[in-house]
Design a protein around this motif. Structure first.
Motif, mmCIF file in Angstrom:
data_model
loop_
_atom_site.group_PDB
_atom_site.id
_atom_site.type_symbol
_atom_site.label_atom_id
_atom_site.label_comp_id
_atom_site.label_asym_id
_atom_site.label_seq_id
_atom_site.Cartn_x
_atom_site.Cartn_y
_atom_site.Cartn_z
ATOM 1 N N ASN A 51 0.888 -1.194 0.057
ATOM 2 C CA ASN A 51 0.153 0.126 0.007
ATOM 3 C C ASN A 51 0.713 1.195 -0.035
ATOM 4 N N LYS A 52 1.801 1.117 -0.603
ATOM 5 C CA LYS A 52 2.934 2.421 -0.868
ATOM 6 C C LYS A 52 2.848 2.841 -2.313
ATOM 7 N N SER A 53 2.582 4.051 -2.647
ATOM 8 C CA SER A 53 2.492 4.611 -3.821
ATOM 9 C C SER A 53 3.881 5.303 -4.112
ATOM 10 N N ILE A 54 4.700 4.505 -4.845
ATOM 11 C CA ILE A 54 5.988 5.204 -5.123
ATOM 12 C C ILE A 54 6.365 5.170 -6.603
ATOM 13 N N SER A 55 6.508 6.256 -7.183
ATOM 14 C CA SER A 55 6.538 6.464 -8.484
ATOM 15 C C SER A 55 8.071 5.501 -9.047
ATOM 16 N N HIS A 56 8.009 4.914 -10.204
ATOM 17 C CA HIS A 56 9.002 4.160 -10.938
ATOM 18 C C HIS A 56 10.366 4.989 -10.936
ATOM 19 N N THR A 57 10.182 6.332 -11.194
ATOM 20 C CA THR A 57 11.194 7.051 -11.373
ATOM 21 C C THR A 57 11.992 7.217 -9.927
ATOM 22 N N TYR A 58 11.129 7.562 -9.025
ATOM 23 C CA TYR A 58 11.640 7.749 -7.946
ATOM 24 C C TYR A 58 12.526 6.582 -7.308
ATOM 25 N N ILE A 59 11.917 5.283 -7.467
ATOM 26 C CA ILE A 59 12.557 4.060 -7.338
ATOM 27 C C ILE A 59 13.894 4.003 -7.929
ATOM 28 N N ARG A 60 13.842 4.303 -9.197
ATOM 29 C CA ARG A 60 15.221 4.310 -9.920
ATOM 30 C C ARG A 60 16.100 5.111 -9.330
ATOM 31 N N ARG A 61 15.802 6.437 -8.815
ATOM 32 C CA ARG A 61 16.650 7.382 -8.209
ATOM 33 C C ARG A 61 17.443 6.789 -6.814
ATOM 34 N N VAL A 62 16.426 6.366 -6.001
ATOM 35 C CA VAL A 62 16.910 5.730 -4.733
ATOM 36 C C VAL A 62 17.974 4.668 -4.946
ATOM 37 N N ILE A 63 17.694 3.635 -5.946
ATOM 38 C CA ILE A 63 18.462 2.465 -6.191
ATOM 39 C C ILE A 63 19.964 3.003 -6.907
ATOM 40 N N THR A 64 19.729 4.216 -7.476
ATOM 41 C CA THR A 64 21.098 4.599 -7.990
ATOM 42 C C THR A 64 21.681 5.405 -6.964
ATOM 43 N N LYS A 65 21.052 6.164 -6.161
ATOM 44 C CA LYS A 65 21.856 6.571 -4.945
ATOM 45 C C LYS A 65 22.370 5.990 -3.997
ATOM 46 N N TYR A 66 22.050 4.641 -3.948
ATOM 47 C CA TYR A 66 22.728 3.699 -2.794
ATOM 48 C C TYR A 66 23.149 2.641 -3.511
ATOM 49 N N PRO A 67 24.084 2.658 -4.100
ATOM 50 C CA PRO A 67 24.558 1.301 -5.077
ATOM 51 C C PRO A 67 25.141 0.342 -4.234
ATOM 52 N N GLU A 68 25.590 0.789 -3.162
ATOM 53 C CA GLU A 68 26.182 -0.288 -2.005
ATOM 54 C C GLU A 68 25.296 -1.106 -1.495
ATOM 55 N N ILE A 69 23.731 -0.580 -1.280
ATOM 56 C CA ILE A 69 22.545 -1.414 -1.053
ATOM 57 C C ILE A 69 22.100 -2.154 -1.832
ATOM 58 N N PHE A 70 21.834 -1.646 -2.845
ATOM 59 C CA PHE A 70 20.994 -2.428 -3.977
ATOM 60 C C PHE A 70 21.931 -2.665 -4.871
ATOM 61 N N ASP A 71 21.649 -4.226 -5.360
ATOM 62 C CA ASP A 71 22.728 -4.975 -5.887
ATOM 63 C C ASP A 71 22.489 -4.463 -7.510
ATOM 64 N N LEU A 72 22.674 -3.267 -8.017
ATOM 65 C CA LEU A 72 22.340 -2.921 -9.312
ATOM 66 C C LEU A 72 23.143 -3.485 -10.452
ATOM 67 N N LYS A 73 24.298 -3.333 -9.987
ATOM 68 C CA LYS A 73 25.515 -3.912 -10.943
ATOM 69 C C LYS A 73 25.274 -5.470 -11.287
ATOM 70 N N GLU A 74 24.862 -6.165 -10.044
ATOM 71 C CA GLU A 74 24.730 -7.510 -10.344
ATOM 72 C C GLU A 74 23.507 -7.892 -11.188
ATOM 73 N N ALA A 75 22.376 -7.148 -10.908
ATOM 74 C CA ALA A 75 21.055 -7.236 -11.646
ATOM 75 C C ALA A 75 21.586 -6.808 -13.166
ATOM 76 N N MET A 76 22.198 -5.832 -13.304
ATOM 77 C CA MET A 76 22.358 -5.808 -14.681
ATOM 78 C C MET A 76 23.262 -6.638 -15.416
ATOM 79 N N ASN A 77 24.247 -7.036 -14.844
ATOM 80 C CA ASN A 77 25.059 -8.384 -15.272
ATOM 81 C C ASN A 77 24.066 -9.587 -15.616
ATOM 82 N N ASN A 78 23.170 -9.931 -14.686
ATOM 83 C CA ASN A 78 22.028 -10.894 -15.057
ATOM 84 C C ASN A 78 21.059 -10.612 -16.224
ATOM 85 N N ALA A 79 20.780 -9.114 -16.362
ATOM 86 C CA ALA A 79 19.889 -8.892 -17.447
ATOM 87 C C ALA A 79 20.625 -8.856 -18.887
ATOM 88 N N ILE A 80 22.156 -8.736 -18.801
ATOM 89 C CA ILE A 80 22.727 -8.867 -20.121
ATOM 90 C C ILE A 80 22.915 -10.583 -20.316
#
Length: 171
Positions: free
Chosen positions: A141-170
């Motif tokens: 029940n949390k309304s959070i925009s997709h752009t805001y989620i992207r901003r937070v994920i890129t702001k905290y790369p040490e918390i979110f496994d963005l690089k690992e997710a990108m490697n799996n996507a490739i």
């Protein structure tokens, strides 16, 4: 023998709910002031009735302190603003500290960081930011925009496994 009766300090349930909600919505500085006032209230109550159990006095003093700040807030918002000078000083401090509340986006950012394991799982399962947004909307029940989620994920790369997710996507 100490008096363990909570009935002697019983407050109406409606008042307790109102005070709990008021306390819950305050920032940390106000909560610290409330605890400081609770200590003062405790010793006042202890001097009045030393036979009452300390735990009961703690609870009563806690709600008395919240009630004090709640009344400060209510008196300042009423049409008849008749306050004592010590209450005016306390209220001025209260308004300054209460204006430092976290804004809504900071709360959403904190929520996303708290749910980082869920976000990481969704990223690893190749979910888009829109799908992550829909997930939080549907299940939390949390309304959070997709752009805001992207901003937070890129702001905290040490918390979110963005690089690992990108490697799996490739791959």
């Amino acid at each position: 023998m100490k008096n363990n009766s909570i009935e002697s300090t019983k407050l109406p349930n409606i008042l307790i709910k109102r005070l709990d909600n008021f306390f819950k919505n305050q920032n940390e500085e106000i909560k610290l002031d409330i605890f400081s006032e609770k200590r003062n209230q405790f010793f006042k109550l202890k001097n009045i009735d030393s036979s009452t159990d300390n735990l009961v006095l703690e609870l009563k003093s806690f709600y008395s302190a919240i009630d004090y700040f709640y009344n400060l807030h209510e008196n300042a918002n009423s049409k008849n603003k008749s306050m004592l000078t010590k209450d005016l000083k306390k209220y001025n401090e209260f308004t300054i500290k209460s204006s430092k509340k976290q804004n809504r986006s900071a709360l959403k950012e904190e929520f996303l960081v708290d749910k980082s394991s869920i976000v990481n799982d969704l990223l690893l399962s190749r979910r888009s930011y829109r799908e992550i947004s829909n997930f939080f909307s549907k299940y939390h029940n949390k309304s959070i925009s997709h752009t805001y989620i992207r901003r937070v994920i890129t702001k905290y790369p040490e918390i979110f496994d963005l690089k690992e997710a990108m490697n799996n996507a490739i791959n």
